[in-house]
Design an enzyme around this catalytic site. Sequence first.
Site, PDB file in Angstrom:
ATOM      1  N   SER A  66     -18.695 -26.104  21.772  1.00  0.00           N
ATOM      2  CA  SER A  66     -19.994 -26.248  21.111  1.00  0.00           C
ATOM      3  C   SER A  66     -19.959 -27.301  20.022  1.00  0.00           C
ATOM      4  CB  SER A  66     -20.444 -24.903  20.524  1.00  0.00           C
ATOM      5  OG  SER A  66     -19.597 -24.514  19.447  1.00  0.00           O
ATOM      6  N   CYS A 104     -28.020 -29.495  13.773  1.00  0.00           N
ATOM      7  CA  CYS A 104     -26.583 -29.378  13.570  1.00  0.00           C
ATOM      8  C   CYS A 104     -26.296 -29.780  12.129  1.00  0.00           C
ATOM      9  CB  CYS A 104     -25.798 -30.277  14.527  1.00  0.00           C
ATOM     10  SG  CYS A 104     -24.009 -30.248  14.193  1.00  0.00           S
ATOM     11  N   MET A 318     -20.472 -23.484  11.506  1.00  0.00           N
ATOM     12  CA  MET A 318     -21.551 -24.442  11.698  1.00  0.00           C
ATOM     13  C   MET A 318     -22.219 -24.712  10.347  1.00  0.00           C
ATOM     14  SD  MET A 318     -21.201 -21.830  13.983  1.00  0.00           S
ATOM     15  CE  MET A 318     -22.646 -20.776  14.088  1.00  0.00           C
TER      16      MET A 318
END
Length: 395
Positions: A66, A104, A318
């Site tokens: 990912s 992101c 993340m």
Amino acid sequence: MAQLPQIKIPATYMRGGTSKGVFFRLQDLPEAAQRPGAARDALLMRVIGSPDPYGKQIDGMGGATSSTSKTVIISRSSRPDHDVDYLFGQVSIDQAFVDWSGNCGNLSAAVGPFAISAGLLDASRVPRDGIAIVRIWQANIGKTIIAHVPMMNGAVQETGDFELDGVTFPAAEVPLEFIDPAADEEGAGGAMFPTGNLVDDLEVPGVGTLKATMINAGIPTIFVDAEAIGYKGTELQNAINGDAKALAMFETIRAHGALRMGLIEHLDEIATRQHTPKVAFVAKPVDYVASSGKPVRAGDVDLLVRAMSMGKLHHAMMGTAAVAIGTAAAIAGTLVNQAAGGGARESVRFGHPSGTLRVGAQASLKDGEWVVTKAMMSRSARVLMEGWVRVPPLG
């Protein structure tokens, strides 16, 4: 049968935070891919090497995780008080789609440096030395990010001594401000807590009824207690990613949480929404050893957090989920805040599989609803390769 030559497209391969992806200027894409739609998605999938039933992305630029199956499109912004528009595409590894539903946060750190180097900022906004302030419009979720990019001798400074757990080598620090980061997801009404509660009882078939904090900040995220699902909060990737039963459990939690958050209308929609929402589990601090072998002491952190990304436990954290963690930690009563010891706070340091990370957030209660004015954290970024990416002709 005559074979056509490959298409050459100017591109830059960059690391941002603990992720890396292929960056494009919108104007450099083939005309059909300059607009949203099937042609753009097909191109980006082919660049990355998806869909790949082998799960390796050998015939593309992706790294089959990912964190490395990512694409970014940057253009000059037509919005007032912004320099560039930033569009992020999370490419599925084994399925034929690109997920445009979220941002992101890690690659956000590379947007400013790329935009400066690609000539997308007015020269008057870029100092020869010092800090360039890049005003970024995050087009996926409609939010503003402010990047503070160090400059030296008229060029982006990439080397430095800033260390980021999850990244092997030090680099220059790029502080980021996520302005009003409550995710304005379609169907979620733009509310930070779409259910109206700081903690909900989330019924998950086959798992049970879990206490959950479901928040839209940075990226829609579902937080649960580690102990409630049989974990300690000290787990590394191998403890979960090789356990098919555990992965299925997390995906079930994610699907039912997404439904409660209004992100999907039917459970089967979750299969084509891999990027959002995220699922994370939290725990009070204890000693553990990070994936690098570095010891993390309970006294060094406020809480422990582990997060799932595209069906796997993330190797670090993340960036957008870090924003969600910082925001939830600032609000007394959430599961994140409780794990951190409760009380009011404007910053939190949490332990993740690769080490620790500090994130700040300013939250307040206005007219009965929680709002966050901004969240702050630091990342680093650098160019790994630049030139052209090549793909076979598409259609």
